[in-house]
Write an enzyme that holds these catalytic residues in place. Structure first.
Site, mmCIF file in Angstrom:
data_model
loop_
_atom_site.group_PDB
_atom_site.id
_atom_site.type_symbol
_atom_site.label_atom_id
_atom_site.label_comp_id
_atom_site.label_asym_id
_atom_site.label_seq_id
_atom_site.Cartn_x
_atom_site.Cartn_y
_atom_site.Cartn_z
ATOM 1 N N ALA A 66 -1.737 -7.459 60.305
ATOM 2 C CA ALA A 66 -2.318 -7.765 58.996
ATOM 3 C C ALA A 66 -3.798 -7.420 59.078
ATOM 4 C CB ALA A 66 -2.126 -9.237 58.686
ATOM 5 N N GLY A 112 1.535 -8.535 62.127
ATOM 6 C CA GLY A 112 2.313 -8.189 60.931
ATOM 7 C C GLY A 112 3.067 -6.871 61.076
ATOM 8 N N GLU A 115 6.117 -7.802 62.871
ATOM 9 C CA GLU A 115 6.909 -8.618 61.936
ATOM 10 C C GLU A 115 7.598 -7.733 60.891
ATOM 11 O OE1 GLU A 115 3.460 -11.227 61.314
ATOM 12 O OE2 GLU A 115 4.823 -12.914 61.623
ATOM 13 N N GLU A 135 -1.431 -13.116 67.513
ATOM 14 C CA GLU A 135 -2.145 -13.990 66.571
ATOM 15 C C GLU A 135 -2.890 -15.145 67.230
ATOM 16 O OE1 GLU A 135 0.787 -12.644 66.013
ATOM 17 O OE2 GLU A 135 0.930 -11.978 63.932
HETATM 18 N N1 COA Z 1 -7.035 -5.441 60.847
HETATM 19 C C1 COA Z 1 -8.096 -4.753 60.382
HETATM 20 N N2 COA Z 1 -8.585 -3.651 60.965
HETATM 21 C C2 COA Z 1 -7.951 -3.217 62.084
HETATM 22 C C3 COA Z 1 -6.856 -3.901 62.640
HETATM 23 C C4 COA Z 1 -6.391 -5.056 61.965
HETATM 24 N N3 COA Z 1 -5.322 -5.751 62.381
HETATM 25 N N4 COA Z 1 -6.468 -3.252 63.767
HETATM 26 C C5 COA Z 1 -7.288 -2.212 63.905
HETATM 27 N N5 COA Z 1 -8.208 -2.185 62.904
HETATM 28 C C6 COA Z 1 -9.293 -1.213 62.682
HETATM 29 C C7 COA Z 1 -10.469 -1.472 63.605
HETATM 30 O O1 COA Z 1 -11.284 -2.489 63.077
HETATM 31 C C8 COA Z 1 -11.124 -0.118 63.609
HETATM 32 O O2 COA Z 1 -11.816 0.055 62.395
HETATM 33 P P1 COA Z 1 -13.331 0.659 62.407
HETATM 34 O O3 COA Z 1 -13.177 2.026 62.994
HETATM 35 O O4 COA Z 1 -13.709 0.654 60.967
HETATM 36 O O5 COA Z 1 -14.149 -0.265 63.269
HETATM 37 C C9 COA Z 1 -9.936 0.854 63.550
HETATM 38 O O6 COA Z 1 -8.843 0.082 63.018
HETATM 39 C C10 COA Z 1 -9.528 1.386 64.909
HETATM 40 O O7 COA Z 1 -9.261 0.295 65.766
HETATM 41 P P2 COA Z 1 -9.940 0.105 67.223
HETATM 42 O O8 COA Z 1 -9.915 -1.344 67.566
HETATM 43 O O9 COA Z 1 -11.266 0.803 67.254
HETATM 44 O O10 COA Z 1 -8.911 0.920 68.121
HETATM 45 P P3 COA Z 1 -8.641 0.714 69.681
HETATM 46 O O11 COA Z 1 -7.813 1.876 70.103
HETATM 47 O O12 COA Z 1 -9.899 0.434 70.408
HETATM 48 O O13 COA Z 1 -7.734 -0.630 69.779
HETATM 49 C C11 COA Z 1 -5.971 -2.140 69.108
HETATM 50 C C12 COA Z 1 -6.443 -0.663 69.233
HETATM 51 C C13 COA Z 1 -4.650 -2.126 68.359
HETATM 52 C C14 COA Z 1 -5.780 -2.731 70.496
HETATM 53 C C15 COA Z 1 -7.043 -2.952 68.344
HETATM 54 O O14 COA Z 1 -7.352 -2.274 67.136
HETATM 55 C C16 COA Z 1 -6.615 -4.348 67.971
HETATM 56 O O15 COA Z 1 -6.583 -5.221 68.833
HETATM 57 N N6 COA Z 1 -6.303 -4.605 66.689
HETATM 58 C C17 COA Z 1 -5.973 -5.914 66.186
HETATM 59 C C18 COA Z 1 -4.577 -6.299 66.606
HETATM 60 C C19 COA Z 1 -4.257 -7.686 66.115
HETATM 61 O O16 COA Z 1 -4.797 -8.682 66.568
HETATM 62 N N7 COA Z 1 -3.304 -7.762 65.168
HETATM 63 C C20 COA Z 1 -2.820 -8.999 64.648
HETATM 64 C C21 COA Z 1 -3.506 -9.351 63.389
HETATM 65 S S1 COA Z 1 -2.959 -10.917 62.797
#
Ligand code: COA
Length: 260
Positions: A66, A112, A115, A135
């Site tokens: 999400a 999400g 999910e 989460e």
């Molecule tokens: N919500 C909003 N933005 C998200 C996102 C999320 N769940 N997951 C990734 N993004 C965005 C990042 O903020 C980044 O945006 P920016 O370039 O404007 O800063 C872009 O997507 C790329 O992500 P980034 O984190 O730079 O890539 P990465 O390869 O370093 O890491 C992940 C990949 C998936 C490990 C990391 O993005 C992450 O941990 N995301 C969140 C996962 C999460 O907790 N999901 C559950 C949400 S309830």
């Protein structure tokens, strides 16, 4: 219908819905959830669509969760509404569609994203995919059905571990856990989804809908799956598909199902 955050393509009885926010790793904001609802509804109501495939654009993510930026300052009641509206609009909605849904997981499926994949009727993954419900690392729990569907698919102990550790598992481990049915290369992911859809397409759409209803019933509170199976089994005898399927068998020809 035209969409901002998703792509929809229909051909040969298959509608492929692609979540298309690659710069945000296809994170699900509210707008995308609404668009997905509309696209799934339209595909389900389209009698030419026999199978729906859901996937993510790019080579990195199915859906990275999400959109965290949208709910970071939510109150208790807003949080509750976020989960209940999301479940009704997308996650429960997809799980109960009458058209089969295959999730083709092409990279990160987190929060999400996992999910959504678990709401699909079954899942396949590319070998670069990583799955998890992280989460609790953000101070929240899965709210789009993850605490219910993950244990249904992988068992309570594995779900507890995945959710408590907030860790990610590889595609191979996901297969070992029966979270996904098949693992292939990224290039072969959509062809495999289409091959599986091709096998489904040959069968009676009416009977497939009944099978989805009966299988789902076993996981619904207060419903008896065996009773639902009896009702759905009986219903099949009133369908044109049943008459065609049995007639075609007796006449040693391929059936032509109308889905009625
Ligand atoms: N919500 C909003 N933005 C998200 C996102 C999320 N769940 N997951 C990734 N993004 C965005 C990042 O903020 C980044 O945006 P920016 O370039 O404007 O800063 C872009 O997507 C790329 O992500 P980034 O984190 O730079 O890539 P990465 O390869 O370093 O890491 C992940 C990949 C998936 C490990 C990391 O993005 C992450 O941990 N995301 C969140 C996962 C999460 O907790 N999901 C559950 C949400 S309830």
């Amino acid at each position: 219908m035209s969409y901002e955050n998703i792509l929809v393509n229909s051909s040969n009885g298959i509608t492929t819905i692609t979540i298309n926010r690659p710069s945000k790793l296809n994170a699900l904001n509210q707008e995308t959830i609404k668009e997905l609802h509309d696209a799934f509804k339209e595909a389900d109501e389209d009698s030419d669509t026999l199978v729906i495939i859901i996937t993510g654009s790019g080579e990195k993510a199915f859906v990275a969760g999400a959109d965290i930026s949208e709910f970071a300052d939510y109150s208790v009641s807003q949080g509750e509404r976020l989960a209940s509206q999301g479940q009704a609009l997308l996650f429960d909605f997809v799980a109960h569609l009458s058209t089969p849904v295959i999730a083709a997981i092409n990279g990160f499926a987190l929060g999400g994203g996992l999910e959504l994949a678990m709401s699909a009727h079954f899942r396949i993954a590319s070998d670069n995919a990583k799955m998890g419900l992280p989460e609790v690392s953000l101070g929240v729990i899965p709210g789009y059905g993850g605490t219910q569907r993950l244990p249904q698919l992988v068992g309570k102990g594995r779900a507890m571990e995945m959710i408590m550790t907030a860790g990610m598992i590889t595609a191979e481990t996901a297969k070992e856990y029966a979270l996904v049915n098949h693992v292939t290369t990224l290039e072969e992911l959509l062809p495999l989804a289409e091959k599986l859809a091709g096998k489904i397409k040959r069968n009676s759409p009416a009977a497939i809908t009944s099978a989805i209803n009966a299988i789902n019933a076993g996981f619904e509170d207060g419903e008896n799956g065996f009773d639902t199976e009896i009702t759905e089994f009986g219903k099949c005898f009133g369908t044109a598909d049943f008459k065609e399927g049995t007639q075609a068998f007796l006449e040693k020809r391929k059936p032509e199902f109308s889905g009625k």
